[in-house]
Design a protein around this motif. Structure first.
Motif, PDB file in Angstrom:
ATOM      1  N   SER A   7       0.820  -1.207   0.000  1.00 18.15           N
ATOM      2  CA  SER A   7       0.000   0.000   0.000  1.00 18.15           C
ATOM      3  C   SER A   7       0.858   1.262   0.000  1.00 18.15           C
ATOM      4  CB  SER A   7      -0.950   0.006   1.191  1.00 18.15           C
ATOM      5  OG  SER A   7      -0.235   0.026   2.401  1.00 18.15           O
ATOM      6  N   GLN A   8       2.007   1.231   0.681  1.00 15.39           N
ATOM      7  CA  GLN A   8       2.899   2.394   0.677  1.00 15.39           C
ATOM      8  C   GLN A   8       3.465   2.638  -0.716  1.00 15.39           C
ATOM      9  OE1 GLN A   8       5.853   1.710   3.665  1.00 15.39           O
ATOM     10  NE2 GLN A   8       4.456   2.213   5.358  1.00 15.39           N
ATOM     11  N   TRP A   9       3.836   1.571  -1.403  1.00 14.33           N
ATOM     12  CA  TRP A   9       4.329   1.700  -2.775  1.00 14.33           C
ATOM     13  C   TRP A   9       3.236   2.263  -3.681  1.00 14.33           C
ATOM     14  CZ3 TRP A   9       2.307  -0.850  -7.036  1.00 14.33           C
ATOM     15  CH2 TRP A   9       2.992  -0.646  -8.223  1.00 14.33           C
ATOM     16  N   ALA A  10       2.015   1.752  -3.527  1.00 16.21           N
ATOM     17  CA  ALA A  10       0.895   2.214  -4.354  1.00 16.21           C
ATOM     18  C   ALA A  10       0.619   3.699  -4.120  1.00 16.21           C
ATOM     19  CB  ALA A  10      -0.349   1.383  -4.068  1.00 16.21           C
ATOM     20  N   GLU A  11       0.729   4.158  -2.902  1.00 17.15           N
ATOM     21  CA  GLU A  11       0.528   5.584  -2.600  1.00 17.15           C
ATOM     22  C   GLU A  11       1.580   6.445  -3.298  1.00 17.15           C
ATOM     23  OE1 GLU A  11       0.292   6.444   1.577  1.00 17.15           O
ATOM     24  OE2 GLU A  11      -1.118   4.793   1.897  1.00 17.15           O
ATOM     25  N   ARG A  12       2.840   5.998  -3.257  1.00 20.42           N
ATOM     26  CA  ARG A  12       3.908   6.760  -3.924  1.00 20.42           C
ATOM     27  C   ARG A  12       3.685   6.773  -5.432  1.00 20.42           C
ATOM     28  NH1 ARG A  12       7.128   3.645  -0.536  1.00 20.42           N
ATOM     29  NH2 ARG A  12       7.878   2.448  -2.307  1.00 20.42           N
ATOM     30  N   ARG A  13       3.299   5.651  -6.000  1.00 20.03           N
ATOM     31  CA  ARG A  13       3.061   5.581  -7.440  1.00 20.03           C
ATOM     32  C   ARG A  13       1.876   6.442  -7.841  1.00 20.03           C
ATOM     33  NH1 ARG A  13       0.232   0.857 -10.388  1.00 20.03           N
ATOM     34  NH2 ARG A  13      -1.388   2.067  -9.447  1.00 20.03           N
ATOM     35  N   ASP A  14       0.795   6.376  -7.098  1.00 21.30           N
ATOM     36  CA  ASP A  14      -0.405   7.149  -7.416  1.00 21.30           C
ATOM     37  C   ASP A  14      -0.175   8.647  -7.283  1.00 21.30           C
ATOM     38  OD1 ASP A  14      -1.709   4.810  -7.960  1.00 21.30           O
ATOM     39  OD2 ASP A  14      -2.801   4.745  -6.055  1.00 21.30           O
ATOM     40  N   ALA A  15       0.760   9.045  -6.422  1.00 20.05           N
ATOM     41  CA  ALA A  15       1.051  10.467  -6.257  1.00 20.05           C
ATOM     42  C   ALA A  15       1.666  11.054  -7.522  1.00 20.05           C
ATOM     43  CB  ALA A  15       1.994  10.671  -5.074  1.00 20.05           C
ATOM     44  N   GLU A  16       2.304  10.224  -8.337  1.00 15.13           N
ATOM     45  CA  GLU A  16       2.939  10.690  -9.573  1.00 15.13           C
ATOM     46  C   GLU A  16       1.965  10.736 -10.755  1.00 15.13           C
ATOM     47  OE1 GLU A  16       6.176  11.735 -10.015  1.00 15.13           O
ATOM     48  OE2 GLU A  16       6.301  11.659  -7.848  1.00 15.13           O
ATOM     49  N   ILE A  17       0.842  10.069 -10.684  1.00 11.18           N
ATOM     50  CA  ILE A  17      -0.115  10.036 -11.790  1.00 11.18           C
ATOM     51  C   ILE A  17      -0.627  11.450 -12.055  1.00 11.18           C
ATOM     52  CG2 ILE A  17      -2.388   9.198 -12.526  1.00 11.18           C
ATOM     53  CD1 ILE A  17      -1.761   6.600 -11.087  1.00 11.18           C
ATOM     54  N   GLY A  18      -0.619  11.832 -13.316  1.00 14.35           N
ATOM     55  CA  GLY A  18      -1.054  13.169 -13.687  1.00 14.35           C
ATOM     56  C   GLY A  18       0.079  14.166 -13.785  1.00 14.35           C
ATOM     57  N   ARG A  19       1.291  13.768 -13.400  1.00  9.64           N
ATOM     58  CA  ARG A  19       2.451  14.657 -13.477  1.00  9.64           C
ATOM     59  C   ARG A  19       2.703  15.032 -14.930  1.00  9.64           C
ATOM     60  NH1 ARG A  19       8.216  12.434 -12.562  1.00  9.64           N
ATOM     61  NH2 ARG A  19       9.313  14.133 -13.518  1.00  9.64           N
ATOM     62  N   LEU A  20       3.042  16.285 -15.177  1.00 14.09           N
ATOM     63  CA  LEU A  20       3.287  16.778 -16.530  1.00 14.09           C
ATOM     64  C   LEU A  20       4.773  17.020 -16.748  1.00 14.09           C
ATOM     65  CD1 LEU A  20       0.461  19.449 -16.802  1.00 14.09           C
ATOM     66  CD2 LEU A  20       0.418  17.104 -17.657  1.00 14.09           C
ATOM     67  N   ARG A  21       5.188  16.878 -18.016  1.00 15.97           N
ATOM     68  CA  ARG A  21       6.546  17.257 -18.390  1.00 15.97           C
ATOM     69  C   ARG A  21       6.518  17.816 -19.809  1.00 15.97           C
ATOM     70  NH1 ARG A  21      10.115  11.759 -19.502  1.00 15.97           N
ATOM     71  NH2 ARG A  21       8.998  11.103 -21.369  1.00 15.97           N
ATOM     72  N   GLN A  45       3.580  16.109 -21.983  1.00 16.09           N
ATOM     73  CA  GLN A  45       3.217  14.717 -21.732  1.00 16.09           C
ATOM     74  C   GLN A  45       2.721  14.577 -20.298  1.00 16.09           C
ATOM     75  OE1 GLN A  45       6.891  12.632 -22.637  1.00 16.09           O
ATOM     76  NE2 GLN A  45       6.136  12.160 -24.682  1.00 16.09           N
ATOM     77  N   ARG A  46       1.823  13.635 -20.090  1.00 14.80           N
ATOM     78  CA  ARG A  46       1.273  13.354 -18.759  1.00 14.80           C
ATOM     79  C   ARG A  46       1.574  11.890 -18.411  1.00 14.80           C
ATOM     80  NH1 ARG A  46      -2.922  15.837 -16.130  1.00 14.80           N
ATOM     81  NH2 ARG A  46      -3.494  16.876 -18.053  1.00 14.80           N
ATOM     82  N   TRP A  47       2.004  11.666 -17.178  1.00 17.55           N
ATOM     83  CA  TRP A  47       2.267  10.306 -16.694  1.00 17.55           C
ATOM     84  C   TRP A  47       0.941   9.666 -16.287  1.00 17.55           C
ATOM     85  CZ3 TRP A  47       5.721   6.769 -17.141  1.00 17.55           C
ATOM     86  CH2 TRP A  47       5.764   5.703 -16.253  1.00 17.55           C
ATOM     87  N   ASN A  48       0.630   8.511 -16.861  1.00 19.33           N
ATOM     88  CA  ASN A  48      -0.637   7.848 -16.558  1.00 19.33           C
ATOM     89  C   ASN A  48      -0.483   6.706 -15.552  1.00 19.33           C
ATOM     90  OD1 ASN A  48       0.397   5.652 -17.912  1.00 19.33           O
ATOM     91  ND2 ASN A  48      -0.973   5.822 -19.660  1.00 19.33           N
ATOM     92  N   GLY A  49       0.703   6.565 -14.990  1.00 19.46           N
ATOM     93  CA  GLY A  49       0.961   5.503 -14.036  1.00 19.46           C
ATOM     94  C   GLY A  49       1.775   4.380 -14.639  1.00 19.46           C
ATOM     95  N   TYR A  50       1.834   4.332 -15.974  1.00 21.04           N
ATOM     96  CA  TYR A  50       2.561   3.270 -16.660  1.00 21.04           C
ATOM     97  C   TYR A  50       3.472   3.808 -17.762  1.00 21.04           C
ATOM     98  CZ  TYR A  50      -0.933   0.514 -14.306  1.00 21.04           C
ATOM     99  OH  TYR A  50      -1.726  -0.039 -13.349  1.00 21.04           O
TER     100      TYR A  50
END
Length: 54
Positions: A7-21, A45-50
């Motif tokens: 769950s801690q890993w999932a929280e860190r990953r989900d926090a990055e979703i939507g990040r723009l570059r 570009q937007r990070w979609n989690g994958y």
């Protein structure tokens, strides 16, 4: 090695979703850093989690 809960890993990953570059749109296999091509147009570009998507 102490593995944290998934769950801690999932929280860190989900926090990055939507990040723009912004990436410069340049051709060729050379370096593509913005500091090397300051006048080049950029794509957002937007990070979609994958993967990064335009």
């Amino acid at each position: 090695m102490d593995d944290g809960p998934l769950s801690q890993w999932a929280e860190r990953r989900d926090a990055e979703i939507g990040r723009l570059r912004a990436i410069p749109l340049v051709s060729g296999d050379g370096p593509k850093g913005a500091h090397l091509h300051s006048a080049a147009p950029r794509a957002i570009q937007r990070w979609n989690g994958y993967a990064w998507e335009p």
